[in-house]
Design an enzyme around this catalytic site. Structure first.
Site, mmCIF file in Angstrom:
data_model
loop_
_atom_site.group_PDB
_atom_site.id
_atom_site.type_symbol
_atom_site.label_atom_id
_atom_site.label_comp_id
_atom_site.label_asym_id
_atom_site.label_seq_id
_atom_site.Cartn_x
_atom_site.Cartn_y
_atom_site.Cartn_z
ATOM 1 N N GLU A 163 -17.487 -9.269 0.492
ATOM 2 C CA GLU A 163 -18.486 -9.930 -0.365
ATOM 3 C C GLU A 163 -19.731 -9.087 -0.567
ATOM 4 O OE1 GLU A 163 -16.831 -11.372 2.121
ATOM 5 O OE2 GLU A 163 -16.271 -13.439 1.625
ATOM 6 N N GLU A 203 -11.065 -16.034 4.924
ATOM 7 C CA GLU A 203 -11.707 -17.227 5.497
ATOM 8 C C GLU A 203 -10.754 -18.422 5.490
ATOM 9 O OE1 GLU A 203 -14.917 -16.494 2.674
ATOM 10 O OE2 GLU A 203 -16.328 -16.565 4.341
#
Ligand code: CAA
Length: 261
Positions: A135, A115
């Site tokens: 995640e 990210e």
């Protein structure tokens, strides 16, 4: 230059190099890293002598293996919500940093690492780079833009597959998919990133910021709004001294000398 605990910064001519420096935890992004990155990017933005930046990770294994899981493990949900955890990455590294910067991804870019790389204007990756949003395996989901920026970068099908399975994408697939601009051997990564950054730093600085702003607007606006925004910014640039110099230099067959105004 200020001394930081978790990052290194250096100025190389007009290029600022920022290095995530927690190799023992694969450059995991702790709160301290965030604060230090915010400060380093603000210093880059504020320094008129600096015209492009490169962000990379120390060591050969990781750019960043994600947000710091050890820091998050015992943190109550109320703290994440009340602190609006992860909100400051976008506001400072993307919105407030109006000058260009490149992510030189030198290994794992997972979760928050992927990210963070996607917050850059573009990514140059080493051949051993691996990208992923794992995640889900921790019982959570991306929190720093992975579900949004990855989907815009590579499309729904691949982004969904990566988020739902947590699988990693290698550098070749990432380049094929449009996530990275270019892939180079690890040994050449910093030289290539620096060469590219120096090319950008040699451009008229205001035009560089405007080009960045225009391309980013494509993510925020409808086509009609974006085209109008582009035209207006183009028209504003025609009033700059650098436009007069750039066009004169072309006609006189010489290099332009930029003022950034
Ligand atoms: N946070 C904290 N520590 C981390 C870390 C992370 N994200 N990733 C790696 N580390 C630490 C490991 O705990 C280990 O520390 P110790 O030596 O103290 O045990 C050290 O870095 C080296 O890691 P490994 O021994 O695991 O190295 P490996 O080569 O066996 O595996 C890896 C490499 C596949 C990248 C593995 O480390 C890994 O899966 N890391 C976690 C990746 C991840 O899940 N990232 C998402 C985090 S959540 C997030 O980012 C939320 C968000 O959207 C913002």
């Amino acid at each position: 230059m200020p001394q930081y605990e978790t990052i290194l910064t250096e100025q190389n001519g007009a290029v600022t190099v920022i290095t995530l420096n927690r190799p023992q935890s694969l450059n995991a992004l702790s709160s301290v890293v965030l604060e230090e990155l915010i400060s380093a990017f603000a210093a880059y933005q504020a320094d008129d002598s600096q015209l492009c930046a490169v962000l990379t990770g120390s060591g050969e294994k990781a750019f960043a293996a994600g947000a710091d899981i050890k820091e998050m493990a015992d943190k109550p949900a109320a703290d994440f919500y009340n602190q609006d955890f992860f909100s400051r990455w976008t506001s400072h590294l993307v919105k407030a940093t109006r000058k260009p910067w490149i992510a030189a991804v030198n290994g794992f870019a997972l979760g928050g690492g992927c990210e963070l790389a996607m917050m850059a204007d573009f990514i140059i990756a080493s051949e051993n780079a691996k990208f992923g949003q794992p995640e889900i395996k921790l019982g959570v989901a991306p929190g720093m833009g992975g579900s949004q920026r990855l989907t815009r970068a590579i499309g729904k099908s691949k982004a969904m597959e990566m988020c739902l399975t947590g699988r990693m994408m290698d550098a070749a697939e990432a380049e094929r998919s449009g996530l990275v601009a270019r892939t180079v051997p690890l040994a050449d990564l910093m030289a290539e990133a620096m060469k590219t950054a120096e090319t950008i730093a040699a451009m008229p600085p205001m035009a560089a910021m405007v080009n960045k702003e225009m391309v980013n607007a494509a993510y925020e606006m409808t086509l009609d709004q974006g085209l109008l925004h582009e035209r207006r910014l183009f028209q504003i640039l025609t009033a700059t001294e650098d436009k007069a110099e750039g066009m004169a230099a072309f006609i006189e067959k010489r290099d332009g000398k930029w003022k950034g105004r």
